[in-house]
Design a protein around this motif. Structure first.
Motif, PDB file in Angstrom:
ATOM      1  N   THR A  83       0.873  -1.182   0.000  1.00  0.00           N
ATOM      2  CA  THR A  83       0.000   0.000   0.000  1.00  0.00           C
ATOM      3  C   THR A  83       0.902   1.221   0.000  1.00  0.00           C
ATOM      4  O   THR A  83       1.738   1.382   0.882  1.00  0.00           O
ATOM      5  N   HIS A  84       0.745   2.073  -1.019  1.00  0.00           N
ATOM      6  CA  HIS A  84       1.673   3.191  -1.193  1.00  0.00           C
ATOM      7  C   HIS A  84       1.094   4.510  -0.695  1.00  0.00           C
ATOM      8  O   HIS A  84      -0.131   4.655  -0.578  1.00  0.00           O
ATOM      9  N   VAL A  85       1.982   5.454  -0.462  1.00  0.00           N
ATOM     10  CA  VAL A  85       1.576   6.815  -0.106  1.00  0.00           C
ATOM     11  C   VAL A  85       2.091   7.745  -1.201  1.00  0.00           C
ATOM     12  O   VAL A  85       3.301   7.903  -1.365  1.00  0.00           O
ATOM     13  N   GLY A  86       1.160   8.313  -1.944  1.00  0.00           N
ATOM     14  CA  GLY A  86       1.567   9.206  -3.019  1.00  0.00           C
ATOM     15  C   GLY A  86       1.405  10.657  -2.663  1.00  0.00           C
ATOM     16  O   GLY A  86       2.175  11.504  -3.114  1.00  0.00           O
ATOM     17  N   CYS A  87       0.402  10.997  -1.879  1.00  0.00           N
ATOM     18  CA  CYS A  87       0.116  12.416  -1.630  1.00  0.00           C
ATOM     19  C   CYS A  87      -0.175  12.716  -0.170  1.00  0.00           C
ATOM     20  O   CYS A  87       0.054  13.818   0.274  1.00  0.00           O
ATOM     21  N   ASP A  88      -0.717  11.740   0.538  1.00  0.00           N
ATOM     22  CA  ASP A  88      -1.073  11.932   1.952  1.00  0.00           C
ATOM     23  C   ASP A  88      -2.222  12.917   2.144  1.00  0.00           C
ATOM     24  O   ASP A  88      -2.477  13.356   3.249  1.00  0.00           O
ATOM     25  N   THR A  89      -2.874  13.290   1.073  1.00  0.00           N
ATOM     26  CA  THR A  89      -3.947  14.289   1.196  1.00  0.00           C
ATOM     27  C   THR A  89      -5.232  13.819   0.524  1.00  0.00           C
ATOM     28  O   THR A  89      -6.085  14.633   0.165  1.00  0.00           O
ATOM     29  N   GLY A  90      -5.369  12.527   0.308  1.00  0.00           N
ATOM     30  CA  GLY A  90      -6.637  12.003  -0.195  1.00  0.00           C
ATOM     31  C   GLY A  90      -6.876  12.204  -1.678  1.00  0.00           C
ATOM     32  O   GLY A  90      -8.002  12.068  -2.141  1.00  0.00           O
ATOM     33  N   GLN A  91      -5.826  12.520  -2.441  1.00  0.00           N
ATOM     34  CA  GLN A  91      -6.068  12.826  -3.849  1.00  0.00           C
ATOM     35  C   GLN A  91      -5.639  11.738  -4.827  1.00  0.00           C
ATOM     36  O   GLN A  91      -6.270  11.552  -5.863  1.00  0.00           O
ATOM     37  N   CYS A  92      -4.559  11.005  -4.519  1.00  0.00           N
ATOM     38  CA  CYS A  92      -3.971  10.162  -5.566  1.00  0.00           C
ATOM     39  C   CYS A  92      -4.504   8.727  -5.612  1.00  0.00           C
ATOM     40  O   CYS A  92      -4.434   8.073  -6.632  1.00  0.00           O
ATOM     41  N   GLY A  93      -4.990   8.222  -4.487  1.00  0.00           N
ATOM     42  CA  GLY A  93      -5.549   6.872  -4.464  1.00  0.00           C
ATOM     43  C   GLY A  93      -4.521   5.757  -4.356  1.00  0.00           C
ATOM     44  O   GLY A  93      -4.900   4.575  -4.325  1.00  0.00           O
ATOM     45  N   ALA A  94      -3.245   6.095  -4.263  1.00  0.00           N
ATOM     46  CA  ALA A  94      -2.214   5.042  -4.175  1.00  0.00           C
ATOM     47  C   ALA A  94      -2.357   4.207  -2.905  1.00  0.00           C
ATOM     48  O   ALA A  94      -1.887   3.071  -2.846  1.00  0.00           O
ATOM     49  N   CYS A  95      -3.008   4.773  -1.909  1.00  0.00           N
ATOM     50  CA  CYS A  95      -3.114   4.113  -0.594  1.00  0.00           C
ATOM     51  C   CYS A  95      -4.406   3.316  -0.445  1.00  0.00           C
ATOM     52  O   CYS A  95      -4.742   2.899   0.666  1.00  0.00           O
ATOM     53  N   THR A  96      -5.120   3.091  -1.546  1.00  0.00           N
ATOM     54  CA  THR A  96      -6.443   2.457  -1.459  1.00  0.00           C
ATOM     55  C   THR A  96      -6.367   1.013  -0.975  1.00  0.00           C
ATOM     56  O   THR A  96      -5.575   0.209  -1.485  1.00  0.00           O
ATOM     57  N   VAL A 102     -11.216   2.180   0.137  1.00  0.00           N
ATOM     58  CA  VAL A 102     -11.063   3.341   1.018  1.00  0.00           C
ATOM     59  C   VAL A 102      -9.640   3.855   0.880  1.00  0.00           C
ATOM     60  O   VAL A 102      -8.698   3.058   0.775  1.00  0.00           O
ATOM     61  N   LYS A 103      -9.485   5.178   0.874  1.00  0.00           N
ATOM     62  CA  LYS A 103      -8.132   5.746   0.864  1.00  0.00           C
ATOM     63  C   LYS A 103      -7.594   5.707   2.291  1.00  0.00           C
ATOM     64  O   LYS A 103      -8.092   6.425   3.160  1.00  0.00           O
ATOM     65  N   SER A 104      -6.603   4.877   2.514  1.00  0.00           N
ATOM     66  CA  SER A 104      -6.184   4.611   3.896  1.00  0.00           C
ATOM     67  C   SER A 104      -5.396   5.761   4.506  1.00  0.00           C
ATOM     68  O   SER A 104      -5.083   5.723   5.692  1.00  0.00           O
ATOM     69  N   CYS A 105      -5.077   6.801   3.716  1.00  0.00           N
ATOM     70  CA  CYS A 105      -4.470   8.001   4.309  1.00  0.00           C
ATOM     71  C   CYS A 105      -5.549   8.949   4.808  1.00  0.00           C
ATOM     72  O   CYS A 105      -5.255   9.977   5.395  1.00  0.00           O
ATOM     73  N   ASN A 106      -6.793   8.592   4.551  1.00  0.00           N
ATOM     74  CA  ASN A 106      -7.918   9.453   4.937  1.00  0.00           C
ATOM     75  C   ASN A 106      -8.675   8.886   6.119  1.00  0.00           C
ATOM     76  O   ASN A 106      -9.743   9.384   6.441  1.00  0.00           O
TER      77      ASN A 106
END
Ligand code: FES
Ligand code: FES
Length: 157
Positions: free
Chosen positions: A37-50, A58-62
């Motif tokens: 599970t990646h972190v691309g933006c940390d602000t709920g925009q990129c979806g890398a953390c889904t 779910v976006k797991s950074c959100n």
């Protein structure tokens, strides 16, 4: 003050003690070592953390880790069968070359499975609309959309 959580991650019961501010993505990556599970933006925009929480993408950074207390979480590491056979959506991304650098891919695959679960016969327009929350800087999306359509067909079998 720490909070103690109990949740299921990729089919295994997990207990964790975390700072209440810990994000779900931080719990997954830093404490559980699930770095797919990646972190691309940390602000709920990129979806890398889904990831999937109780069956929904779910976006797991959100999400705070504490909000997933008691939930069933599935990450990219939990998709393959026990013998290593890829999930049909993973296989479709591979076959259709729906990736280049791969950074967005885990989030794309998790979102794609959720969208196919909700729209088993999704049109190209629906696939594109549903993937609006997942950004890819490499592919131009064409092969990703192809992969999702092929993965949907394989999931229907
Ligand atoms: S890291 Fe979560 S949406 Fe970008
Ligand atoms: S394949 Fe590189 S960001 Fe999507």
């Amino acid at each position: 003050m720490a909070v103690t959580l109990s949740l299921t991650v990729n089919g295994k019961a997990v207990n964790a003690t975390v700072d209440p501010r810990t994000l779900l993505v931080e719990l997954l990556r830093n404490q559980l070592g699930l770095t797919g599970t990646h972190v691309g933006c940390d602000t709920g925009q990129c979806g890398a953390c889904t990831v999937h929480v109780d069956g929904r993408a779910v976006k797991s950074c959100n999400l705070l880790a504490a909000q997933a207390n008691g939930a069933v979480v599935v990450t990219i590491e939990g998709l393959a069968a026990a013998d290593g056979t890829m999930h049909p959506m993973q296989a479709a991304f591979k076959e259709c070359h729906g990736l280049q650098c791969g950074f967005c891919t885990t989030g794309m695959v998790m979102s794609a499975i959720d969208l196919v679960n909700r729209h088993p016969k999704a049109s190209e327009a629906t696939i594109r609309e549903e993937l609006e929350g997942n950004l890819c800087r490499c592919t131009g999306y064409h092969n990703i959309v192809k992969a999702v359509a092929q993965g949907a067909a394989a999931m229907a079998k």
